[in-house]
Design a protein around this motif. Structure first.
Motif, short mmCIF file in Angstrom:
data_model
loop_
_atom_site.label_atom_id
_atom_site.label_comp_id
_atom_site.label_asym_id
_atom_site.label_seq_id
_atom_site.Cartn_x
_atom_site.Cartn_y
_atom_site.Cartn_z
N ASP A 1 0.66 -1.10 0.06
CA ASP A 1 0.16 0.04 0.00
C ASP A 1 0.86 1.40 -0.09
OD1 ASP A 1 -2.52 -1.57 -0.10
OD2 ASP A 1 -2.41 -1.42 2.15
N ASP A 2 2.18 1.33 0.62
CA ASP A 2 2.82 2.19 0.74
C ASP A 2 3.86 2.55 -0.19
OD1 ASP A 2 1.39 3.66 2.95
OD2 ASP A 2 2.62 1.95 4.42
N VAL A 3 4.56 1.51 -0.57
CA VAL A 3 5.80 1.55 -1.58
C VAL A 3 5.22 2.01 -3.02
CG1 VAL A 3 7.60 0.46 -2.73
CG2 VAL A 3 7.17 0.12 -0.13
N GLU A 4 5.91 3.29 -3.42
CA GLU A 4 5.51 3.66 -4.90
C GLU A 4 6.28 3.21 -6.07
OE1 GLU A 4 5.26 7.88 -4.15
OE2 GLU A 4 3.58 7.79 -2.99
N VAL B 1 24.40 -8.40 -8.12
CA VAL B 1 25.96 -8.73 -8.53
C VAL B 1 26.39 -9.83 -7.75
CG1 VAL B 1 28.03 -7.85 -9.07
CG2 VAL B 1 26.06 -6.50 -9.59
N GLU B 2 26.81 -10.90 -8.11
CA GLU B 2 27.66 -11.82 -7.43
C GLU B 2 27.09 -11.94 -6.01
OE1 GLU B 2 31.77 -10.83 -7.81
OE2 GLU B 2 31.81 -10.68 -9.68
N GLY B 3 25.96 -12.68 -6.03
CA GLY B 3 25.23 -13.02 -4.60
C GLY B 3 24.85 -11.90 -3.74
N LEU B 4 24.86 -10.56 -4.04
CA LEU B 4 24.45 -9.39 -3.51
C LEU B 4 23.52 -8.60 -4.17
CD1 LEU B 4 27.80 -7.99 -2.18
CD2 LEU B 4 25.90 -9.49 -0.81
N MET B 5 22.29 -8.51 -3.74
CA MET B 5 21.25 -7.86 -4.22
C MET B 5 20.79 -6.47 -3.75
SD MET B 5 17.22 -9.06 -5.09
CE MET B 5 16.91 -9.44 -3.38
N SER B 6 20.94 -5.46 -4.15
CA SER B 6 20.61 -4.12 -3.58
C SER B 6 19.32 -3.76 -4.09
CB SER B 6 21.87 -2.97 -4.08
OG SER B 6 21.65 -2.86 -5.36
N VAL B 7 18.53 -3.25 -2.98
CA VAL B 7 17.01 -2.85 -3.34
C VAL B 7 16.81 -1.62 -2.71
CG1 VAL B 7 14.68 -3.56 -2.59
CG2 VAL B 7 16.51 -5.10 -2.71
N ILE B 8 16.06 -0.75 -3.32
CA ILE B 8 15.44 0.62 -3.18
C ILE B 8 14.12 0.57 -3.21
CG2 ILE B 8 15.40 2.79 -3.78
CD1 ILE B 8 17.94 3.05 -5.39
N LEU B 9 13.51 0.87 -2.02
CA LEU B 9 12.05 1.24 -1.67
C LEU B 9 11.92 2.64 -1.64
CD1 LEU B 9 11.09 -1.92 0.25
CD2 LEU B 9 11.11 -2.07 -2.10
N THR B 10 10.94 3.47 -2.31
CA THR B 10 10.63 4.79 -2.00
C THR B 10 9.16 4.81 -1.93
OG1 THR B 10 10.47 5.34 -4.39
CG2 THR B 10 12.53 5.80 -2.95
N THR B 11 8.65 5.88 -1.14
CA THR B 11 7.37 6.36 -0.90
C THR B 11 7.48 7.82 -0.90
OG1 THR B 11 5.39 6.07 0.64
CG2 THR B 11 7.56 6.64 1.74
N ALA B 12 6.01 8.30 -1.06
CA ALA B 12 6.04 9.86 -0.75
C ALA B 12 6.58 10.64 -1.99
CB ALA B 12 6.12 10.32 0.43
N GLY C 1 16.76 5.67 2.46
CA GLY C 1 16.93 5.76 1.22
C GLY C 1 16.04 7.00 0.45
N SER C 2 15.87 7.96 1.18
CA SER C 2 15.03 9.26 0.79
C SER C 2 15.66 9.72 -0.74
CB SER C 2 14.91 10.32 1.97
OG SER C 2 14.35 9.88 2.83
N PHE C 3 14.87 9.71 -1.72
CA PHE C 3 15.31 10.39 -2.93
C PHE C 3 16.36 9.45 -3.61
CE2 PHE C 3 14.29 14.23 -0.34
CZ PHE C 3 13.07 14.52 -1.05
N ALA C 4 16.56 8.39 -3.29
CA ALA C 4 17.54 7.26 -3.73
C ALA C 4 16.90 6.78 -5.24
CB ALA C 4 17.79 6.11 -3.04
N VAL C 5 17.70 6.78 -6.16
CA VAL C 5 16.96 6.18 -7.51
C VAL C 5 17.77 5.44 -8.28
CG1 VAL C 5 15.91 8.49 -8.36
CG2 VAL C 5 18.07 8.11 -8.88
N LYS C 6 18.96 4.99 -7.68
CA LYS C 6 19.67 3.86 -8.42
C LYS C 6 20.59 3.17 -7.48
CE LYS C 6 20.66 1.00 -11.94
NZ LYS C 6 19.96 -0.30 -11.95
#
Length: 104
Positions: A38-41, A48-59, A82-87
């Motif tokens: 409901d909240d994540v937009e 990469v090589e067993g590590l996954m990076s994730v960004i979740l943003t809202t508002a 992660g406010s304002f994170a895009v990549k």
């Protein structure tokens, strides 16, 4: 070559069309209250090589979380605001995060 698919609350990693890992990003609600369908937009992920990076943003990006998951151990090994994170991208043992801050 690995391929990422984001579907509902899962981030799936495929290798040669075979599912090799699935992460329910709502697990991040333990450390970030807004990790719900409901909240994540916006959702972004990289692997990469067993590590996954994730960004979740809202508002419209004003709130967010960046997390790194060790897929071999199915463990969240890092997170930060992660406010304002895009990549994100992994560069060896470093996480690089690109931000696009926009306020009125």
């Amino acid at each position: 070559m690995e391929k990422l698919e984001i579907k509902d609350n899962f981030i799936n990693i495929y290798e040669n069309d075979e599912l090799i890992y699935s992460f329910d990003w709502e697990r991040l609600s333990e450390i970030w209250d807004y990790a719900t369908l409901d909240d994540v937009e916006e959702i972004s992920a990289d692997y990469v090589e067993g590590l996954m990076s994730v960004i979740l943003t809202t508002a419209e990006g004003q709130g967010g979380i960046v997390a790194v998951v060790d897929t071999a151990n199915d463990e969240i090994i890092h997170y930060h605001d992660g406010s304002f994170a895009v990549k994100t991208m992994m560069a060896g043992d470093r996480l690089i995060t690109l931000y696009h801050a926009m306020c009125y």
